[in-house]
Design a protein around this motif. Structure first.
Motif, PDB file in Angstrom:
ATOM      1  N   THR A  13       0.941  -1.349   0.027  1.00  0.00           N
ATOM      2  CA  THR A  13       0.018   0.049   0.106  1.00  0.00           C
ATOM      3  C   THR A  13       0.834   1.201  -0.131  1.00  0.00           C
ATOM      4  OG1 THR A  13      -1.597  -0.980   1.210  1.00  0.00           O
ATOM      5  CG2 THR A  13      -1.999   1.108   1.268  1.00  0.00           C
ATOM      6  N   TYR A  14       2.092   1.273   0.650  1.00  0.00           N
ATOM      7  CA  TYR A  14       3.057   2.264   0.585  1.00  0.00           C
ATOM      8  C   TYR A  14       4.096   2.082  -0.371  1.00  0.00           C
ATOM      9  CZ  TYR A  14       0.128   2.815   4.987  1.00  0.00           C
ATOM     10  OH  TYR A  14      -0.624   2.712   6.043  1.00  0.00           O
ATOM     11  N   TRP A  15       4.870   1.128  -0.392  1.00  0.00           N
ATOM     12  CA  TRP A  15       6.135   0.918  -0.925  1.00  0.00           C
ATOM     13  C   TRP A  15       6.137   0.057  -2.279  1.00  0.00           C
ATOM     14  CZ3 TRP A  15       7.254   4.590   1.908  1.00  0.00           C
ATOM     15  CH2 TRP A  15       7.007   4.506   3.457  1.00  0.00           C
ATOM     16  N   ASN A  16       7.067   0.162  -2.978  1.00  0.00           N
ATOM     17  CA  ASN A  16       7.068  -0.604  -4.449  1.00  0.00           C
ATOM     18  C   ASN A  16       8.423  -1.276  -4.520  1.00  0.00           C
ATOM     19  OD1 ASN A  16       8.259   1.945  -5.309  1.00  0.00           O
ATOM     20  ND2 ASN A  16       6.776   2.169  -6.676  1.00  0.00           N
ATOM     21  N   GLN A  17       9.397  -1.067  -3.409  1.00  0.00           N
ATOM     22  CA  GLN A  17      10.692  -1.664  -3.450  1.00  0.00           C
ATOM     23  C   GLN A  17      10.914  -2.216  -2.078  1.00  0.00           C
ATOM     24  OE1 GLN A  17      13.308  -0.547  -1.774  1.00  0.00           O
ATOM     25  NE2 GLN A  17      15.297  -1.530  -2.655  1.00  0.00           N
ATOM     26  N   VAL A  18      11.813  -3.414  -1.908  1.00  0.00           N
ATOM     27  CA  VAL A  18      11.744  -3.954  -0.546  1.00  0.00           C
ATOM     28  C   VAL A  18      13.228  -4.134  -0.309  1.00  0.00           C
ATOM     29  CG1 VAL A  18      11.256  -6.180  -1.174  1.00  0.00           C
ATOM     30  CG2 VAL A  18      11.273  -5.493   1.210  1.00  0.00           C
ATOM     31  N   SER A  19      14.047  -3.926   0.800  1.00  0.00           N
ATOM     32  CA  SER A  19      15.167  -4.261   1.057  1.00  0.00           C
ATOM     33  C   SER A  19      15.457  -4.812   2.557  1.00  0.00           C
ATOM     34  CB  SER A  19      16.168  -2.917   1.001  1.00  0.00           C
ATOM     35  OG  SER A  19      17.466  -3.280   1.441  1.00  0.00           O
ATOM     36  N   PRO A  20      16.156  -5.937   2.727  1.00  0.00           N
ATOM     37  CA  PRO A  20      16.243  -6.410   4.009  1.00  0.00           C
ATOM     38  C   PRO A  20      17.113  -5.802   4.849  1.00  0.00           C
ATOM     39  CG  PRO A  20      17.352  -7.826   2.402  1.00  0.00           C
ATOM     40  CD  PRO A  20      16.561  -6.833   1.702  1.00  0.00           C
ATOM     41  N   GLU A  21      16.826  -5.717   6.071  1.00  0.00           N
ATOM     42  CA  GLU A  21      17.737  -4.956   6.929  1.00  0.00           C
ATOM     43  C   GLU A  21      19.183  -6.107   6.990  1.00  0.00           C
ATOM     44  OE1 GLU A  21      18.222  -2.953  11.523  1.00  0.00           O
ATOM     45  OE2 GLU A  21      16.714  -4.429  11.044  1.00  0.00           O
ATOM     46  N   ASN A  22      19.112  -6.814   7.757  1.00  0.00           N
ATOM     47  CA  ASN A  22      20.654  -7.803   7.912  1.00  0.00           C
ATOM     48  C   ASN A  22      20.257  -9.287   7.329  1.00  0.00           C
ATOM     49  OD1 ASN A  22      22.013  -5.773   8.954  1.00  0.00           O
ATOM     50  ND2 ASN A  22      20.927  -5.788  10.900  1.00  0.00           N
ATOM     51  N   ALA A  23      18.966  -9.771   7.042  1.00  0.00           N
ATOM     52  CA  ALA A  23      18.669 -11.075   7.007  1.00  0.00           C
ATOM     53  C   ALA A  23      19.417 -11.693   5.825  1.00  0.00           C
ATOM     54  CB  ALA A  23      17.155 -11.371   6.463  1.00  0.00           C
ATOM     55  N   CYS A  24      19.898 -10.845   4.815  1.00  0.00           N
ATOM     56  CA  CYS A  24      20.634 -11.491   3.486  1.00  0.00           C
ATOM     57  C   CYS A  24      22.242 -11.514   3.852  1.00  0.00           C
ATOM     58  CB  CYS A  24      20.316 -10.945   2.356  1.00  0.00           C
ATOM     59  SG  CYS A  24      18.686 -11.115   1.953  1.00  0.00           S
ATOM     60  N   THR A  25      22.553 -10.852   5.036  1.00  0.00           N
ATOM     61  CA  THR A  25      24.184 -10.729   5.114  1.00  0.00           C
ATOM     62  C   THR A  25      24.952 -11.880   5.257  1.00  0.00           C
ATOM     63  OG1 THR A  25      23.914 -10.200   7.319  1.00  0.00           O
ATOM     64  CG2 THR A  25      23.874  -8.340   5.979  1.00  0.00           C
ATOM     65  N   TRP A  26      26.027 -12.037   5.093  1.00  0.00           N
ATOM     66  CA  TRP A  26      26.948 -13.267   5.215  1.00  0.00           C
ATOM     67  C   TRP A  26      26.613 -13.785   6.624  1.00  0.00           C
ATOM     68  CZ3 TRP A  26      32.784 -13.638   3.469  1.00  0.00           C
ATOM     69  CH2 TRP A  26      32.947 -15.218   3.117  1.00  0.00           C
ATOM     70  N   THR A  27      27.054 -12.813   7.656  1.00  0.00           N
ATOM     71  CA  THR A  27      26.958 -13.302   9.151  1.00  0.00           C
ATOM     72  C   THR A  27      25.793 -13.924   9.401  1.00  0.00           C
ATOM     73  OG1 THR A  27      27.691 -12.462  11.228  1.00  0.00           O
ATOM     74  CG2 THR A  27      26.652 -11.036  10.055  1.00  0.00           C
ATOM     75  N   VAL A  28      24.562 -13.258   8.983  1.00  0.00           N
ATOM     76  CA  VAL A  28      23.362 -13.938   9.411  1.00  0.00           C
ATOM     77  C   VAL A  28      23.121 -15.302   9.005  1.00  0.00           C
ATOM     78  CG1 VAL A  28      20.875 -13.759   9.231  1.00  0.00           C
ATOM     79  CG2 VAL A  28      22.282 -11.834   9.824  1.00  0.00           C
ATOM     80  N   ILE A  29      23.445 -15.636   7.596  1.00  0.00           N
ATOM     81  CA  ILE A  29      23.085 -16.810   6.780  1.00  0.00           C
ATOM     82  C   ILE A  29      24.198 -17.938   7.200  1.00  0.00           C
ATOM     83  CG2 ILE A  29      23.165 -17.816   4.407  1.00  0.00           C
ATOM     84  CD1 ILE A  29      21.890 -15.157   3.594  1.00  0.00           C
ATOM     85  N   GLU A  30      25.484 -17.666   7.118  1.00  0.00           N
ATOM     86  CA  GLU A  30      26.371 -18.527   7.346  1.00  0.00           C
ATOM     87  C   GLU A  30      27.184 -18.385   8.767  1.00  0.00           C
ATOM     88  OE1 GLU A  30      29.832 -21.333   4.998  1.00  0.00           O
ATOM     89  OE2 GLU A  30      29.411 -19.106   4.404  1.00  0.00           O
ATOM     90  N   LYS A  31      26.740 -18.562  10.100  1.00  0.00           N
ATOM     91  CA  LYS A  31      27.121 -18.162  11.169  1.00  0.00           C
ATOM     92  C   LYS A  31      28.316 -19.164  11.472  1.00  0.00           C
ATOM     93  CE  LYS A  31      23.177 -16.013  13.045  1.00  0.00           C
ATOM     94  NZ  LYS A  31      22.078 -15.841  14.559  1.00  0.00           N
ATOM     95  N   VAL A  32      27.868 -20.654  11.012  1.00  0.00           N
ATOM     96  CA  VAL A  32      28.996 -21.536  11.140  1.00  0.00           C
ATOM     97  C   VAL A  32      29.213 -22.057   9.624  1.00  0.00           C
ATOM     98  CG1 VAL A  32      29.077 -24.151  11.982  1.00  0.00           C
ATOM     99  CG2 VAL A  32      27.897 -22.461  13.267  1.00  0.00           C
ATOM    100  N   ARG A  33      30.410 -22.275   9.323  1.00  0.00           N
ATOM    101  CA  ARG A  33      31.106 -22.344   8.105  1.00  0.00           C
ATOM    102  C   ARG A  33      30.254 -23.786   7.554  1.00  0.00           C
ATOM    103  NH1 ARG A  33      37.301 -22.826   5.754  1.00  0.00           N
ATOM    104  NH2 ARG A  33      36.614 -22.481   3.388  1.00  0.00           N
ATOM    105  N   GLY A  34      29.619 -23.710   6.391  1.00  0.00           N
ATOM    106  CA  GLY A  34      29.046 -24.815   5.668  1.00  0.00           C
ATOM    107  C   GLY A  34      27.621 -24.928   6.056  1.00  0.00           C
ATOM    108  N   GLU A  35      27.250 -24.119   7.051  1.00  0.00           N
ATOM    109  CA  GLU A  35      26.026 -24.359   7.521  1.00  0.00           C
ATOM    110  C   GLU A  35      24.903 -22.901   7.077  1.00  0.00           C
ATOM    111  OE1 GLU A  35      25.324 -25.538  11.624  1.00  0.00           O
ATOM    112  OE2 GLU A  35      26.837 -27.333  11.405  1.00  0.00           O
ATOM    113  N   TYR A  36      23.996 -23.281   6.383  1.00  0.00           N
ATOM    114  CA  TYR A  36      23.241 -22.058   5.997  1.00  0.00           C
ATOM    115  C   TYR A  36      21.980 -21.869   6.395  1.00  0.00           C
ATOM    116  CZ  TYR A  36      27.070 -22.481   2.575  1.00  0.00           C
ATOM    117  OH  TYR A  36      28.310 -22.539   2.394  1.00  0.00           O
ATOM    118  N   ASP A  37      21.569 -20.673   7.053  1.00  0.00           N
ATOM    119  CA  ASP A  37      20.130 -20.302   7.239  1.00  0.00           C
ATOM    120  C   ASP A  37      19.729 -19.311   6.292  1.00  0.00           C
ATOM    121  OD1 ASP A  37      17.770 -19.655   8.630  1.00  0.00           O
ATOM    122  OD2 ASP A  37      18.578 -19.045  10.473  1.00  0.00           O
ATOM    123  N   TRP A  38      18.802 -19.707   5.483  1.00  0.00           N
ATOM    124  CA  TRP A  38      18.395 -18.690   4.620  1.00  0.00           C
ATOM    125  C   TRP A  38      16.951 -18.170   4.984  1.00  0.00           C
ATOM    126  CZ3 TRP A  38      21.914 -17.854   1.002  1.00  0.00           C
ATOM    127  CH2 TRP A  38      22.840 -18.643   0.552  1.00  0.00           C
TER     128      TRP A  38
END
Length: 751
Positions: free
Chosen positions: A366-391
């Protein structure tokens, strides 16, 4: 302000004051919502839905006068008399059309052709002397060397004054129509004018008006209701709103939507398109009326995948499809909003950020026509443990954006403060492997983001410190080539990203540390461009645009921001994005003052290609009240949000973007190994296309990404339309697929 013709003003009053003998959906609206007969019959329930009627092809010359001098008015009479009886609106479709003409017309010379057409419109005048609306000329736009319909198959052009490039024959037709119907609304009508040939349609109208053609309105067929991207999407509402505005503003004419339909066997998808498009059409004051092109499933002109004939219908087996059910509800509350961003119709996006662990609000679009995640797509969030991914966090935003056709910004691939801690234990070679693996995994998971912040905060301050912690604890800089005061590691990251995302907009993003002066990020871009880094745009983190100084908190001035934007563009020569705008204050009046001073600068600067706000829900983010940047509190708009709504309502068309019409330049790959296209469609043996029948074609780029739909009479016409369309933004190979037969054909485009 928008120009409104005298005809339009009078017409709007007429529609609002009309009374009908039935309870049609749009009876209480200031414009009609109409439809067409069903294969030559008008169902008993027609008047319970529609208060305008067009006879489909029942009034065209080729149907009425199949033998010269012998007229069969049956189909036209049916619609005309129904409208008279029920006090509804009737549109005559059409007097002059390159298609659907009598076969015998092809044999006539110029003089006989002129006489035949004059006899034809005289016969129409005698039969229907009091027509309200007339589509005088249909589908005469010239695309390449061909007209939208087959005017070259006879001598109508020569008979009506020729065409030196100014459409003189169209002018003649309008003048002859005005002589016979001095009170009628005379309409020029055409297709592909929303998305593909909008410039050509406007050009025709401007040319014939300059020659004194008495044209009162612009009819836009609007069959191109589905388009965009890698999936099955409704035509982007921002594109629709902008196209309507440009057509009206540049021609000075009211607009009729003359043939709206959404062909789909998916009930919910069809409903979604109606929800997105119809409110815009109904609420745009210079759209004077809307005609849908069929409503009984199985008995409309569209087929889906060559199998489901009539798939644009709204009633199937006697049961209303969800789109029609929604329409009925909409007209009970026509002020409701349905997923249209504040800046729809502007030449740049106006987006927002989704905070970590925040659910995507139901009202986001209703308000916005583009979206950006804050930190959810950063490397430190997704691969906290090497080889293990939380997408999970990034997935929900990316796939929501894909589903809803919202521009998605991947934030960020490399960001000094947002790298996994386990990197600190790796040597240079292992760090390089880890970075390459991260890029590979992200590319496989998210193959089609609109834009990617490849590197965030890579510039150095006067003390030699990187803005976002690069060089602190890990060996990313060394692994990617080092930094001998040339930022080579950043150039390497961009080259790696381009190999994996050949068509995304690659962005270097940095905090605007020097508040619009002596911008350090601009220096980074100059140095990596010298190394042929494929950087496409510069993202400016415009966080907290207030100034404390020695006194009270105040807004960064518009003059300072404007001067800074101009200087940064001159240094970089790249599109600029405002990537995280916020005004961090609990003072509602100050926040509104800053928004009202600064947002117009961003929207109206031609160098800014898009703006992303850094959050909008007051309760999200854990801010202290004294520094909360939120715009909605306890479900209610704060003054800054109220101002935003008012600003975009009146000024969306003031937005400037020098890349809007030609798109942001993307460095292409040197070669493409394969072309990914959809599987061929199975063809139903009973499908037969009549000669001179308007057909729909899907348009694909060389990677198989569906760009939209256009209408044409054959592959040749479709190819010409595509080559001259501004929607094909760059040179290359494109593909056309006939939606009814499944046949495909490649088209070379040179820009």
């Amino acid at each position: 302000m928008s120009i409104k013709s005298t005809v339009f003003k009078a017409l709007a009053f007429t529609f609002a004051a009309s009374t009908f003998s039935f309870a049609a959906l749009a009876n209480s609206a200031s414009k009609f919502l109409g439809n067409i007969p069903v294969f030559g019959e008008i169902p008993e329930d027609f008047g319970s839905y529609w208060n305008q009627i067009t006879a489909e092809n029942g009034c065209v010359w080729g149907y009425v006068e199949k033998t010269r001098g012998e007229y069969d008015w049956t189909g036209c009479d049916l619609a005309y008399n129904w409208a008279k009886k029920n006090h509804a609106h009737f549109t005559f479709h059409t007097l002059l059309w390159g298609s659907q003409n009598p076969q015998w017309l092809r044999e006539l010379d110029v003089d006989e052709t002129k006489k035949a057409w004059t006899d034809w419109i005289d016969a129409v005048k005698e039969r229907y002397p009091d027509l309200e609306m007339i589509e005088v000329v249909n589908e005469a736009v010239k695309s390449g060397n061909n007209y939208h319909s087959s005017f070259s198959s006879n001598k109508l052009i020569e008979a009506l004054g020729g065409d030196s490039g100014n459409y003189e024959f169209v002018v003649t037709a309008f003048k002859m129509a005005r002589e016979r119907w001095p009170e009628a609304i005379l309409i020029y009508n055409d297709y592909n004018t929303i998305q593909w040939q909008k410039v050509e349609g406007i050009d025709l109208l401007k040319k014939i008006k300059a020659q004194g053609a008495p044209v009162d309105a612009y009819g836009m067929q609007f069959h191109e209701t589905t388009a965009q991207g890698t999936g099955n999407y409704c035509l982007n509402t921002s594109l629709l709103k902008r196209s309507l505005y440009e057509a009206h503003e540049q021609t000075g004419l009211p607009i009729y939507i003359t043939q709206y339909d959404v062909g789909s066997i998916d009930d919910e998808f069809q409903k979604k398109c109606y929800q997105e498009h119809l409110p815009i059409l109904m609420e745009t004051d210079y759209v004077a009326g809307i005609t849908l092109w069929g409503y009984i499933y199985g008995k409309t002109w569209l087929s889906c995948n060559g199998l489901e004939q009539g798939c644009s219908g709204l009633i199937k087996d006697g049961i209303e499809r969800p789109a029609l059910t929604w329409l009925k509800e909409y007209f009970k509350n026509p002020n409701a909003r349905y997923g249209r961003g504040l800046a729809d119709g502007a030449t740049k996006f106006f987006g927002n950020m989704i905070a970590d662990k925040q659910e995507i609000p139901e009202d986001f679009q209703t308000y916005w026509n583009q979206v950006s995640p804050e930190n959810a797509c950063t490397w430190t969030v997704i691969e906290k443990v090497r080889g293990e991914y939380d997408w999970s966090g990034c997935d929900r935003i990316y796939y929501w954006a894909q589903k809803n056709n919202v521009k998605f910004n991947f934030r960020s691939l490399l960001w000094g403060t947002h790298t996994p801690s386990w990197l600190n234990n790796l040597d240079i070679d292992e760090t390089k492997k880890a970075v390459e693996n991260w890029f590979d995994k992200a590319a496989m998971r998210y193959p089609a983001p609109y834009m990617i912040e490849v590197v965030n905060g890579g510039s150095r301050d006067s003390y030699g410190h990187y803005h976002s912690g690069f060089g602190s604890g890990n060996k990313i800089i060394e692994a990617l080539g080092g930094d001998n005061d040339d930022y080579k590691f950043i150039a390497t990251a961009f080259k790696m990203a381009r190999k994996r995302w050949p068509y995304a907009t690659l962005i270097y993003n940095d905090v605007n540390a020097n508040v619009w002066q002596n911008n350090l990020g601009a220096e980074v871009i100059q140095k990596i461009k010298a190394q042929h880094a494929p950087v496409d745009a510069y993202g400016l983190t415009a966080y907290n645009q207030t100034f404390q100084g020695t006194g009270n908190q105040s807004c960064m001035t518009a003059a300072k921001i404007k001067k800074g934007i101009e200087e940064i563009y001159e240094q970089t020569k790249l599109p600029l994005f405002i990537s995280e705008y916020s005004v961090n204050t609990g003072n509602d009046s100050l926040k509104k003052a800053c928004y009202s001073e600064q947002i117009p600068v961003f929207m109206e600067s031609e160098y800014i290609a898009g703006v992303t706000i850094g959050g909008y829900i007051y309760e999200i983010g854990g801010w202290d009240e004294s520094a909360n940047p939120g715009l909605i509190k306890d479900g209610k708009d704060l003054p800054a949000m109220t101002w935003l709504k008012d600003y975009f309502k009146e000024h969306f068309y003031d937005a400037k973007n020098m890349w809007y019409s030609r798109s942001i330049p993307i460095n292409p790959l040197d070669s493409l190994d394969s072309i990914a296209l959809e599987n061929p469609i199975a063809i139903h043996s009973k499908i037969r296309l009549e000669q001179n029948t308007l057909q729909n074609y899907d348009v694909f780029d060389v990677q198989g990404v569906r760009l939209g739909k256009l209408s044409a009479y054959d592959f040749s016409d479709a190819a010409k339309s595509l080559r001259t369309s501004s929607a094909a933004k760059s040179s290359g190979i494109y593909f056309l697929r006939n939606r009814s037969t499944g046949k495909m054909q490649s088209v070379g485009v040179v820009k």
